[in-house]
Design a protein around this motif. Structure first.
Motif, PDB file in Angstrom:
ATOM      1  N   ILE A 238       0.862  -1.174   0.220  1.00 45.33           N
ATOM      2  CA  ILE A 238      -0.020   0.068   0.004  1.00 45.33           C
ATOM      3  C   ILE A 238       0.962   1.307   0.095  1.00 45.33           C
ATOM      4  N   GLY A 239       0.348   2.161  -0.760  1.00 49.28           N
ATOM      5  CA  GLY A 239       0.793   3.513  -0.707  1.00 49.28           C
ATOM      6  C   GLY A 239      -0.125   4.551  -0.560  1.00 49.28           C
ATOM      7  N   GLY A 240       0.436   5.739   0.312  1.00 48.05           N
ATOM      8  CA  GLY A 240      -0.684   6.556   0.809  1.00 48.05           C
ATOM      9  C   GLY A 240      -0.868   7.754  -0.350  1.00 48.05           C
ATOM     10  N   LEU A 241      -1.983   8.298  -0.379  1.00 45.76           N
ATOM     11  CA  LEU A 241      -2.225   9.630  -1.150  1.00 45.76           C
ATOM     12  C   LEU A 241      -2.712  10.550  -0.251  1.00 45.76           C
ATOM     13  N   SER A 242      -2.474  11.908  -0.860  1.00 49.49           N
ATOM     14  CA  SER A 242      -3.061  12.863  -0.272  1.00 49.49           C
ATOM     15  C   SER A 242      -4.873  13.292  -0.553  1.00 49.49           C
ATOM     16  N   ALA A 243      -5.224  12.579  -1.667  1.00 48.30           N
ATOM     17  CA  ALA A 243      -6.259  12.915  -2.099  1.00 48.30           C
ATOM     18  C   ALA A 243      -7.436  12.357  -1.187  1.00 48.30           C
ATOM     19  N   ALA A 244      -8.362  13.163  -1.057  1.00 48.08           N
ATOM     20  CA  ALA A 244      -9.650  12.657  -0.267  1.00 48.08           C
ATOM     21  C   ALA A 244     -10.836  12.182  -0.963  1.00 48.08           C
ATOM     22  N   VAL A 245     -10.713  12.484  -2.489  1.00 47.04           N
ATOM     23  CA  VAL A 245     -11.811  12.146  -3.389  1.00 47.04           C
ATOM     24  C   VAL A 245     -11.020  11.490  -4.617  1.00 47.04           C
ATOM     25  N   PRO A 246     -11.493  10.506  -5.345  1.00 49.00           N
ATOM     26  CA  PRO A 246     -11.029  10.153  -6.381  1.00 49.00           C
ATOM     27  C   PRO A 246     -10.616  11.345  -7.526  1.00 49.00           C
ATOM     28  N   SER A 247     -11.407  12.363  -7.697  1.00 50.68           N
ATOM     29  CA  SER A 247     -11.234  13.333  -8.663  1.00 50.68           C
ATOM     30  C   SER A 247      -9.872  14.112  -8.326  1.00 50.68           C
ATOM     31  N   GLU A 248      -9.401  14.013  -7.266  1.00 46.98           N
ATOM     32  CA  GLU A 248      -8.140  14.820  -6.813  1.00 46.98           C
ATOM     33  C   GLU A 248      -6.812  13.840  -7.097  1.00 46.98           C
ATOM     34  N   VAL A 249      -7.067  12.619  -7.520  1.00 41.62           N
ATOM     35  CA  VAL A 249      -5.866  11.785  -7.752  1.00 41.62           C
ATOM     36  C   VAL A 249      -5.157  12.321  -8.965  1.00 41.62           C
ATOM     37  N   THR A 250      -3.760  12.468  -8.691  1.00 42.77           N
ATOM     38  CA  THR A 250      -2.804  12.726 -10.077  1.00 42.77           C
ATOM     39  C   THR A 250      -1.920  11.692 -10.186  1.00 42.77           C
ATOM     40  N   LEU A 251      -1.426  11.810 -11.492  1.00 47.57           N
ATOM     41  CA  LEU A 251      -0.725  10.863 -12.200  1.00 47.57           C
ATOM     42  C   LEU A 251       0.391  10.791 -11.269  1.00 47.57           C
ATOM     43  N   GLU A 252       1.222  11.909 -11.087  1.00 46.65           N
ATOM     44  CA  GLU A 252       2.369  11.749 -10.311  1.00 46.65           C
ATOM     45  C   GLU A 252       2.314  11.285  -8.839  1.00 46.65           C
ATOM     46  N   GLU A 253       1.234  11.594  -8.070  1.00 48.70           N
ATOM     47  CA  GLU A 253       1.044  10.948  -6.832  1.00 48.70           C
ATOM     48  C   GLU A 253       0.943   9.525  -6.805  1.00 48.70           C
TER      49      GLU A 253
END
Length: 325
Positions: A238-253
């Motif tokens: 597992i790797g963590g994201l800062s996104a709270a919603v799917p629409s905030e997910v970025t490729l770089e992250e």
């Protein structure tokens, strides 16, 4: 860090890779992610937002752009994702993102939102992954996932007793009590996590022992899950994201999170390899990713990895599962 993706979908913006050269370390990436995420917020409740819809194993058509549903997702607010590490090394890590990368070497996909990349075909995923966390997402508010990486004497363990599980950093830091034993692709253990004072009350956790990269094993933990999925028999992390919603997910992250998911099985310390490359394509509006990772030590994490967005402790995480060669 960088890589190349399987297949050519024609979505060229999704194929920009990330490469980090010497000086970057997993510890630094994790620390940067923790600062961005703002650790400590409780998991958003289902009534406040819609979670990612479960993805079928075969999704032949592109995902439709998010519209009003994305606005509902935004009500979830900014929460935090965590990835714990630790055992004998006592190293606790938190969700990371691509912004933890250093200098001019960081990837070029920071503002890419995964538009119009098609979902995986039936050929992308093994049939045995149907109904597993590797292919489908938990609904938001239905619990969350954590990975506890195993190091020291427990690295590569094929079974772990309750006392050893309770001694791992994620459980020991919360004062959890555990019973039973977790075995590789077999039995699960149960733990009780006491009230952490964040309004979530006492929670139960189901602990699976799963394969990881580099021949290691890890604990995949379902916390507060009432209607869980199966666990694939393949290396994962597992790797963590800062996104709270799917629409905030970025490729770089996502690319950074996939590297964390793979490399944490080796060690959370030290610089990353000079030629570690990852390249991902986002699928289904950021809910899935198909990635290629090369340049890991002795090739122990090299290969094609499939990422599925899952609820973490507060924010989303990416569950990375290695596809068969």
């Amino acid at each position: 860090m960088g890589a190349a993706v399987s297949g050519d979908t024609g979505a060229r913006g999704a194929r920009r890779g990330t490469r980090l050269r010497g000086g970057a370390s997993l510890a630094a990436l994790l620390a940067a992610g923790a600062l961005l995420a703002g650790c400590g917020t409780a998991v958003p409740e289902a009534a406040d937002a819609e979670g990612p819809e479960p993805a079928a194993v075969a999704i032949p058509a592109p995902a439709a752009p998010e519209q009003d549903g994305a606005a509902a997702d935004d009500a979830a607010g900014n929460a935090s994702g965590i990835v714990t590490t630790g055992g004998e090394q006592g190293e606790g890590g938190q969700g990371q993102d691509g912004d933890g990368q250093s200098g001019d070497e960081q990837g070029q996909g920071g503002d890419y939102q995964g538009e119009d990349a098609p979902g995986p075909s039936a050929a992308d995923l093994p049939a045995s992954w149907a109904g597993t966390y590797s292919a489908e997402s938990l609904p938001l508010g239905g619990g969350y996932l954590v990975v506890q990486n195993l190091y020291g004497e427990h690295r590569g363990a094929t079974s772990l007793e309750a006392s050893d599980i309770a001694g791992q950093e994620y459980f020991a830091s919360s004062g959890a009590t555990c019973e039973g034993a977790a075995t590789l692709a077999g039995d699960t253990a149960d733990c009780v996590l006491p009230d952490d004072g964040r309004g979530m009350g006492e929670q139960t956790a189901v602990v699976h022992l799963v394969p990881a990269a580099f021949g290691a094993t890890s604990l995949l933990v379902e916390v507060g899950v009432t209607d869980g999925l199966a666990v694939a028999e393949a290396p994962q992390g597992i790797g963590g994201l800062s996104a709270a919603v799917p629409s905030e997910v970025t490729l770089e992250e996502v690319e950074g999170a996939m590297v964390t998911a793979v490399m944490m099985a080796d060690s959370p310390e030290g610089p990353l390899p000079e030629e570690l490359d990852v390249r991902c394509e986002l699928r289904d509006g950021g809910r899935h990713a198909l990635c290629e990772i090369v340049g890991t030590p002795d090739g122990g994490g090299d290969g094609s990895w499939y990422g599925t967005l899952q609820p973490g402790y507060g924010n989303y995480v990416v569950l990375a599962t290695k596809l068969p060669a």
